[in-house]
Design a protein around this motif. Structure first.
Motif, PDB file in Angstrom:
ATOM      1  N   THR A 261     -18.431   9.067 -10.112  1.00 39.67           N
ATOM      2  CA  THR A 261     -17.680   9.798 -11.123  1.00 39.67           C
ATOM      3  C   THR A 261     -16.389   9.059 -11.409  1.00 39.67           C
ATOM      4  N   THR A 262     -15.881   9.243 -12.609  1.00 40.70           N
ATOM      5  CA  THR A 262     -14.647   8.589 -13.044  1.00 40.70           C
ATOM      6  C   THR A 262     -13.707   9.641 -13.618  1.00 40.70           C
ATOM      7  N   PHE A 263     -12.415   9.528 -13.282  1.00 42.47           N
ATOM      8  CA  PHE A 263     -11.426  10.502 -13.748  1.00 42.47           C
ATOM      9  C   PHE A 263     -10.088   9.810 -13.950  1.00 42.47           C
ATOM     10  N   LYS A 264      -9.152  10.515 -14.593  1.00 44.30           N
ATOM     11  CA  LYS A 264      -7.854   9.942 -14.932  1.00 44.30           C
ATOM     12  C   LYS A 264      -6.982   9.780 -13.685  1.00 44.30           C
ATOM     13  N   CYS A 265      -6.142   8.754 -13.704  1.00 42.31           N
ATOM     14  CA  CYS A 265      -5.208   8.533 -12.599  1.00 42.31           C
ATOM     15  C   CYS A 265      -4.193   9.679 -12.528  1.00 42.31           C
ATOM     16  N   PRO A 266      -3.692   9.998 -11.325  1.00 37.82           N
ATOM     17  CA  PRO A 266      -2.746  11.115 -11.194  1.00 37.82           C
ATOM     18  C   PRO A 266      -1.488  10.965 -12.042  1.00 37.82           C
ATOM     19  N   ASP A 267      -0.957   9.741 -12.154  1.00 36.43           N
ATOM     20  CA  ASP A 267       0.309   9.541 -12.865  1.00 36.43           C
ATOM     21  C   ASP A 267       0.161   8.704 -14.133  1.00 36.43           C
ATOM     22  N   ASP A 268      -1.089   8.448 -14.555  1.00 37.19           N
ATOM     23  CA  ASP A 268      -1.302   7.614 -15.732  1.00 37.19           C
ATOM     24  C   ASP A 268      -2.611   8.031 -16.390  1.00 37.19           C
ATOM     25  N   GLU A 269      -2.515   8.841 -17.428  1.00 36.05           N
ATOM     26  CA  GLU A 269      -3.707   9.370 -18.088  1.00 36.05           C
ATOM     27  C   GLU A 269      -4.468   8.320 -18.886  1.00 36.05           C
ATOM     28  N   VAL A 333     -14.062  20.896 -11.145  1.00 35.37           N
ATOM     29  CA  VAL A 333     -13.935  22.264 -11.644  1.00 35.37           C
ATOM     30  C   VAL A 333     -14.010  22.287 -13.163  1.00 35.37           C
ATOM     31  N   GLN A 334     -13.356  21.312 -13.812  1.00 36.67           N
ATOM     32  CA  GLN A 334     -13.368  21.244 -15.278  1.00 36.67           C
ATOM     33  C   GLN A 334     -14.791  21.053 -15.804  1.00 36.67           C
ATOM     34  N   VAL A 335     -15.547  20.134 -15.197  1.00 38.22           N
ATOM     35  CA  VAL A 335     -16.921  19.872 -15.628  1.00 38.22           C
ATOM     36  C   VAL A 335     -17.797  21.100 -15.386  1.00 38.22           C
ATOM     37  N   PHE A 336     -17.645  21.735 -14.240  1.00 43.37           N
ATOM     38  CA  PHE A 336     -18.428  22.928 -13.922  1.00 43.37           C
ATOM     39  C   PHE A 336     -18.164  24.038 -14.936  1.00 43.37           C
ATOM     40  N   ASP A 337     -16.889  24.318 -15.172  1.00 43.78           N
ATOM     41  CA  ASP A 337     -16.553  25.419 -16.083  1.00 43.78           C
ATOM     42  C   ASP A 337     -17.155  25.201 -17.462  1.00 43.78           C
ATOM     43  N   ARG A 338     -17.071  23.970 -17.962  1.00 45.64           N
ATOM     44  CA  ARG A 338     -17.558  23.686 -19.312  1.00 45.64           C
ATOM     45  C   ARG A 338     -19.079  23.805 -19.395  1.00 45.64           C
ATOM     46  N   HIS A 339     -19.788  23.268 -18.433  1.00 47.90           N
ATOM     47  CA  HIS A 339     -21.243  23.191 -18.562  1.00 47.90           C
ATOM     48  C   HIS A 339     -21.956  24.432 -18.041  1.00 47.90           C
ATOM     49  N   VAL A 340     -21.388  25.124 -17.076  1.00 47.82           N
ATOM     50  CA  VAL A 340     -21.960  26.418 -16.693  1.00 47.82           C
ATOM     51  C   VAL A 340     -21.838  27.388 -17.866  1.00 47.82           C
ATOM     52  N   VAL A 382     -18.632  33.018 -13.497  1.00 46.49           N
ATOM     53  CA  VAL A 382     -18.922  32.077 -12.423  1.00 46.49           C
ATOM     54  C   VAL A 382     -17.676  31.227 -12.203  1.00 46.49           C
ATOM     55  N   THR A 383     -17.071  31.362 -11.037  1.00 44.41           N
ATOM     56  CA  THR A 383     -15.873  30.588 -10.712  1.00 44.41           C
ATOM     57  C   THR A 383     -16.232  29.479  -9.724  1.00 44.41           C
ATOM     58  N   VAL A 384     -15.519  28.378  -9.820  1.00 42.24           N
ATOM     59  CA  VAL A 384     -15.822  27.194  -9.013  1.00 42.24           C
ATOM     60  C   VAL A 384     -14.580  26.751  -8.261  1.00 42.24           C
ATOM     61  N   GLN A 385     -14.763  26.426  -7.004  1.00 39.70           N
ATOM     62  CA  GLN A 385     -13.726  25.828  -6.171  1.00 39.70           C
ATOM     63  C   GLN A 385     -14.273  24.529  -5.587  1.00 39.70           C
ATOM     64  N   ALA A 386     -13.463  23.487  -5.588  1.00 38.92           N
ATOM     65  CA  ALA A 386     -13.907  22.187  -5.094  1.00 38.92           C
ATOM     66  C   ALA A 386     -13.007  21.713  -3.967  1.00 38.92           C
ATOM     67  N   ASN A 387     -13.628  21.080  -2.986  1.00 36.84           N
ATOM     68  CA  ASN A 387     -12.887  20.500  -1.873  1.00 36.84           C
ATOM     69  C   ASN A 387     -13.444  19.101  -1.623  1.00 36.84           C
ATOM     70  N   VAL A 388     -12.603  18.084  -1.844  1.00 40.55           N
ATOM     71  CA  VAL A 388     -13.027  16.695  -1.714  1.00 40.55           C
ATOM     72  C   VAL A 388     -12.186  16.000  -0.660  1.00 40.55           C
ATOM     73  N   LYS A 389     -12.834  15.217   0.188  1.00 40.26           N
ATOM     74  CA  LYS A 389     -12.164  14.413   1.193  1.00 40.26           C
ATOM     75  C   LYS A 389     -12.477  12.943   0.955  1.00 40.26           C
ATOM     76  N   LEU A 390     -11.427  12.152   0.780  1.00 37.02           N
ATOM     77  CA  LEU A 390     -11.582  10.710   0.594  1.00 37.02           C
ATOM     78  C   LEU A 390     -11.731  10.053   1.958  1.00 37.02           C
ATOM     79  N   ARG A 391     -12.864   9.385   2.184  1.00 40.88           N
ATOM     80  CA  ARG A 391     -13.156   8.814   3.497  1.00 40.88           C
ATOM     81  C   ARG A 391     -12.862   7.319   3.557  1.00 40.88           C
ATOM     82  N   ARG A 392     -13.199   6.577   2.519  1.00 44.29           N
ATOM     83  CA  ARG A 392     -13.017   5.127   2.546  1.00 44.29           C
ATOM     84  C   ARG A 392     -12.344   4.669   1.260  1.00 44.29           C
TER      85      ARG A 392
END
Length: 407
Positions: A261-269, A333-340, A382-392
């Protein structure tokens, strides 16, 4: 002296010998040169009933290690009021008996899928020659015959190429799905759940993809591409989900091995970060108020590896990794809300299996909603909560753009 046991043993031995004489060895044995092994089958609607396409292996050519001007497969077509009738008519052209037990993939034309697959699946599930573990696909914006006529560039047997590509893409890319006959029929039988099938489409000129010219060019004019998920209401196709919507379905069905998956940088959209998601799991919670259904909570947990960083973020700061994790959680969460919401409002079919979860966990409450579940599903939050852990983060820590000036 009593001899009865010996007499009984003699009679038993004589009976076993007589039975052995009746055996004829491999009574069902069939020689390979007597069979036409079907590795792919396509079914389309026709004004006279059905058009059935069979891709049959030419073993004499497929076994060669060198290139040849003769194709490794041959495609036959026949038309009939039913699928078995079309297969029988095909015997007027095929010089051998059709053998269906090695079927690798089955493709349905989009027009047939929109009318309904029950009649075709009844024959396939009833026929003892078919296994139940082959993947099924829907031809996106085309007929199944168009798909099965395309010559593939890497594997000289197109059915093997289709089969392998759906296996690889379902494991490495969550936008497709390997759905077998057995799984599709099982979803039809479940209460509160509708099935999906992976789509396949012909890219390029259909007329140029039917010859071996594809083996003599670096850029083929015609290719097959897996294309999203086909959404079904019971056995009828009602629409299509593109990449992000297909990923959402597979997340909720716990059918994701790994994906990117690809998403925007935290401080640079204007710049992006790419992540590889692994161990994606979702848990669905039924929310009740007394005996009234008020919604569903979906919890998504995932582990991620950093693939690519295009923004000059300082990975050495202690808050950088949590910021990336939060950004990815927001993206999920954004993708889930839109497509659900799209599936609820546009298609009004429960391909997520939320009704089945309600049925399994609260069978008494399910009885209140069973009759009009499609309407209840359409309106249930339908509400969505996400929890992601960066491992490497990879073999380098800091991104190569960290010291570059952002323009």
């Amino acid at each position: 002296m009593e001899h009865r046991p010996c007499g009984r043993a003699w009679r038993l031995s004589a009976l076993l010998l007589a039975l052995a004489l009746l055996l004829s060895g491999c009574w069902s044995r069939r020689e390979l040169n007597e069979l036409a092994v079907v590795v792919a089958m396509g079914v389309d609607l026709h004004r006279s009933g059905y058009k059935v396409t069979a891709q049959i292996v030419n073993f004499k050519e497929a076994s060669k290690n060198t290139s040849s001007d003769v194709m490794s497969v041959v495609t036959y077509q026949a038309i009939g009021e039913s699928v078995p009738e079309a297969l029988q008519r095909m015997l007027g052209e095929v010089p051998r008996q059709l053998y269906l037990s090695h079927l690798r993939v089955m493709v349905f034309g989009e027009a047939l899928a929109r009318r309904g697959l029950t009649e075709v699946l009844d024959f396939v599930a009833r026929n003892h020659q078919f296994r139940t573990d082959f993947p099924m696909l829907v031809a996106h914006r085309s007929e199944a015959s168009d798909v099965l006529k395309v010559v593939t560039p890497i594997d000289n047997i197109p059915a093997n190429s289709l089969f392998s590509s759906i296996l690889v893409s379902s494991k490495k890319w969550a936008a497709t799905g390997r759905v077998t006959l057995q799984q599709f029929v099982a979803r039809l039988d479940l209460e509160g759940s509708d099935p999906v099938l992976s789509g396949v489409e012909v890219i390029g000129d259909k007329t140029k993809g039917t010859t071996d010219a594809i083996w003599h060019t670096l850029k083929p004019n015609t290719l097959l591409r897996h294309s999203g998920l086909a959404v079904f209401k019971r056995d009828k196709l009602v629409g299509w989900l593109e990449e992000q919507g297909s990923k959402t379905v597979n997340y909720l069905l716990n059918d994701v091995s790994t994906t990117n998956t690809t998403f925007k940088c935290p401080d640079d959209e204007k710049r992006t970060i790419s992540m590889q998601l692994q161990r994606v799991e979702s848990e669905i919670e039924v929310v009740l108020r007394g005996e009234e259904l008020t919604g569903f909570n979906v919890r998504v947990r995932a582990e991620a590896n950093l693939d690519s960083v295009q923004c000059p973020i300082d990975m050495g700061k202690p808050d950088s990794i949590p910021a990336i994790e939060r950004k990815l959680e927001e993206r999920i969460v954004q993708v889930f809300d839109r497509h659900v919401g799209k599936v609820q409002k546009q298609f009004n079919v429960d391909i997520f299996g939320l009704g089945e979860v309600l049925h399994r966990r609260h069978p008494k409450i399910w009885k209140k909603y069973k009759r009009d579940w499609d309407e209840h599903f359409k309106e249930t939050p339908v509400t969505v909560q996400a929890n992601v852990k960066l491992r490497r983060v990879g073999s380098i820590v800091q991104p190569l753009k960290k010291d570059m000036v952002t323009r």
